[in-house]
Design an enzyme around this catalytic site. Sequence first.
Site, PDB file in Angstrom:
ATOM      1  N   ARG A  30       0.832  -1.202   0.000  1.00  0.00           N
ATOM      2  CA  ARG A  30       0.000   0.000   0.000  1.00  0.00           C
ATOM      3  C   ARG A  30       0.870   1.258   0.000  1.00  0.00           C
ATOM      4  O   ARG A  30       1.880   1.323   0.728  1.00  0.00           O
ATOM      5  CB  ARG A  30      -0.951  -0.003   1.207  1.00  0.00           C
ATOM      6  CG  ARG A  30      -2.009  -1.077   1.071  1.00  0.00           C
ATOM      7  CD  ARG A  30      -3.007  -1.045   2.221  1.00  0.00           C
ATOM      8  NE  ARG A  30      -3.804  -2.260   2.212  1.00  0.00           N
ATOM      9  CZ  ARG A  30      -4.923  -2.431   1.501  1.00  0.00           C
ATOM     10  NH1 ARG A  30      -5.394  -1.440   0.757  1.00  0.00           N
ATOM     11  NH2 ARG A  30      -5.579  -3.577   1.539  1.00  0.00           N
ATOM     12  N   ASN A  88       4.781   6.503 -13.508  1.00  0.00           N
ATOM     13  CA  ASN A  88       5.323   7.832 -13.763  1.00  0.00           C
ATOM     14  C   ASN A  88       6.790   7.732 -14.177  1.00  0.00           C
ATOM     15  O   ASN A  88       7.513   6.855 -13.702  1.00  0.00           O
ATOM     16  CB  ASN A  88       5.209   8.697 -12.495  1.00  0.00           C
ATOM     17  CG  ASN A  88       3.774   8.857 -12.040  1.00  0.00           C
ATOM     18  OD1 ASN A  88       2.863   8.925 -12.849  1.00  0.00           O
ATOM     19  ND2 ASN A  88       3.566   8.902 -10.724  1.00  0.00           N
ATOM     20  N   HIS A 101       7.623   1.475 -10.610  1.00  0.00           N
ATOM     21  CA  HIS A 101       6.485   0.965  -9.848  1.00  0.00           C
ATOM     22  C   HIS A 101       5.204   1.317 -10.570  1.00  0.00           C
ATOM     23  O   HIS A 101       5.045   2.428 -11.065  1.00  0.00           O
ATOM     24  CB  HIS A 101       6.461   1.549  -8.429  1.00  0.00           C
ATOM     25  CG  HIS A 101       6.688   3.021  -8.368  1.00  0.00           C
ATOM     26  ND1 HIS A 101       7.942   3.577  -8.481  1.00  0.00           N
ATOM     27  CD2 HIS A 101       5.830   4.058  -8.217  1.00  0.00           C
ATOM     28  CE1 HIS A 101       7.851   4.890  -8.394  1.00  0.00           C
ATOM     29  NE2 HIS A 101       6.579   5.213  -8.242  1.00  0.00           N
TER      30      HIS A 101
HETATM   31  P1  DGP Z   1       6.083   8.300  -7.786  1.00  0.00           P
HETATM   32  O1  DGP Z   1       5.778   9.751  -7.464  1.00  0.00           O
HETATM   33  O2  DGP Z   1       5.331   7.815  -8.999  1.00  0.00           O
HETATM   34  O3  DGP Z   1       7.556   8.018  -7.846  1.00  0.00           O
HETATM   35  O4  DGP Z   1       5.472   7.479  -6.575  1.00  0.00           O
HETATM   36  C1  DGP Z   1       6.184   7.173  -5.421  1.00  0.00           C
HETATM   37  C2  DGP Z   1       5.168   6.721  -4.407  1.00  0.00           C
HETATM   38  O5  DGP Z   1       5.859   6.026  -3.387  1.00  0.00           O
HETATM   39  C3  DGP Z   1       4.400   7.847  -3.729  1.00  0.00           C
HETATM   40  O6  DGP Z   1       3.023   7.737  -4.063  1.00  0.00           O
HETATM   41  C4  DGP Z   1       4.609   7.635  -2.247  1.00  0.00           C
HETATM   42  C5  DGP Z   1       5.190   6.239  -2.163  1.00  0.00           C
HETATM   43  N1  DGP Z   1       6.180   6.038  -1.130  1.00  0.00           N
HETATM   44  C6  DGP Z   1       7.336   6.725  -0.976  1.00  0.00           C
HETATM   45  N2  DGP Z   1       8.018   6.254   0.072  1.00  0.00           N
HETATM   46  C7  DGP Z   1       7.286   5.229   0.573  1.00  0.00           C
HETATM   47  C8  DGP Z   1       7.473   4.330   1.663  1.00  0.00           C
HETATM   48  O7  DGP Z   1       8.468   4.358   2.397  1.00  0.00           O
HETATM   49  N3  DGP Z   1       6.491   3.415   1.881  1.00  0.00           N
HETATM   50  C9  DGP Z   1       5.383   3.324   1.087  1.00  0.00           C
HETATM   51  N4  DGP Z   1       4.479   2.399   1.375  1.00  0.00           N
HETATM   52  N5  DGP Z   1       5.177   4.152   0.049  1.00  0.00           N
HETATM   53  C10 DGP Z   1       6.124   5.085  -0.188  1.00  0.00           C
END
Ligand code: DGP
Length: 123
Positions: A30, A88, A101
């Site tokens: 999530r 992205n 991702h």
């Molecule tokens: P993007 O902006 O497309 O690179 O999306 C990165 C996403 O990763 C953003 O929606 C927040 C998520 N994210 C960043 N750090 C963490 C983390 O430590 N844990 C989780 N679960 N999500 C994270």
Amino acid sequence: MSNETIFTKIINKEIPADIVYEDDHALAFRDINPQAPFHVLIIPKQAIATINDINLENRELVGHLYYVAAQLAKEYQFAENGYRVVMNCNNDGGQTVFHIHLHMLAGKAMGWPPYTNTLKQQD
Ligand code: DGP
């Protein structure tokens, strides 16, 4: 140069995440900052920095991420109503973590287009 990001730590279970799927090649968990009732990130265990780094050797792995999305859609009952899957790339794409991702967003109707129009009117 190291390809390691925060996602490598999540894969290695060095930091916690709410994992919803795992196999030998992929992990889904999530998003820490959910933008929909169901918002998971589906990542390859192999670190690939951006879409620009997809090549002949790793392209099947990227297809596998979509396979995982389809499995999750069935498991969480979003397949029929639908959902959004997006990846992205770099600055204009809004990428902040440089380990590819898929964002899988579901549980409400998505908007389109996915940007704020900041273009200036041309004279
Ligand atoms: P993007 O902006 O497309 O690179 O999306 C990165 C996403 O990763 C953003 O929606 C927040 C998520 N994210 C960043 N750090 C963490 C983390 O430590 N844990 C989780 N679960 N999500 C994270």
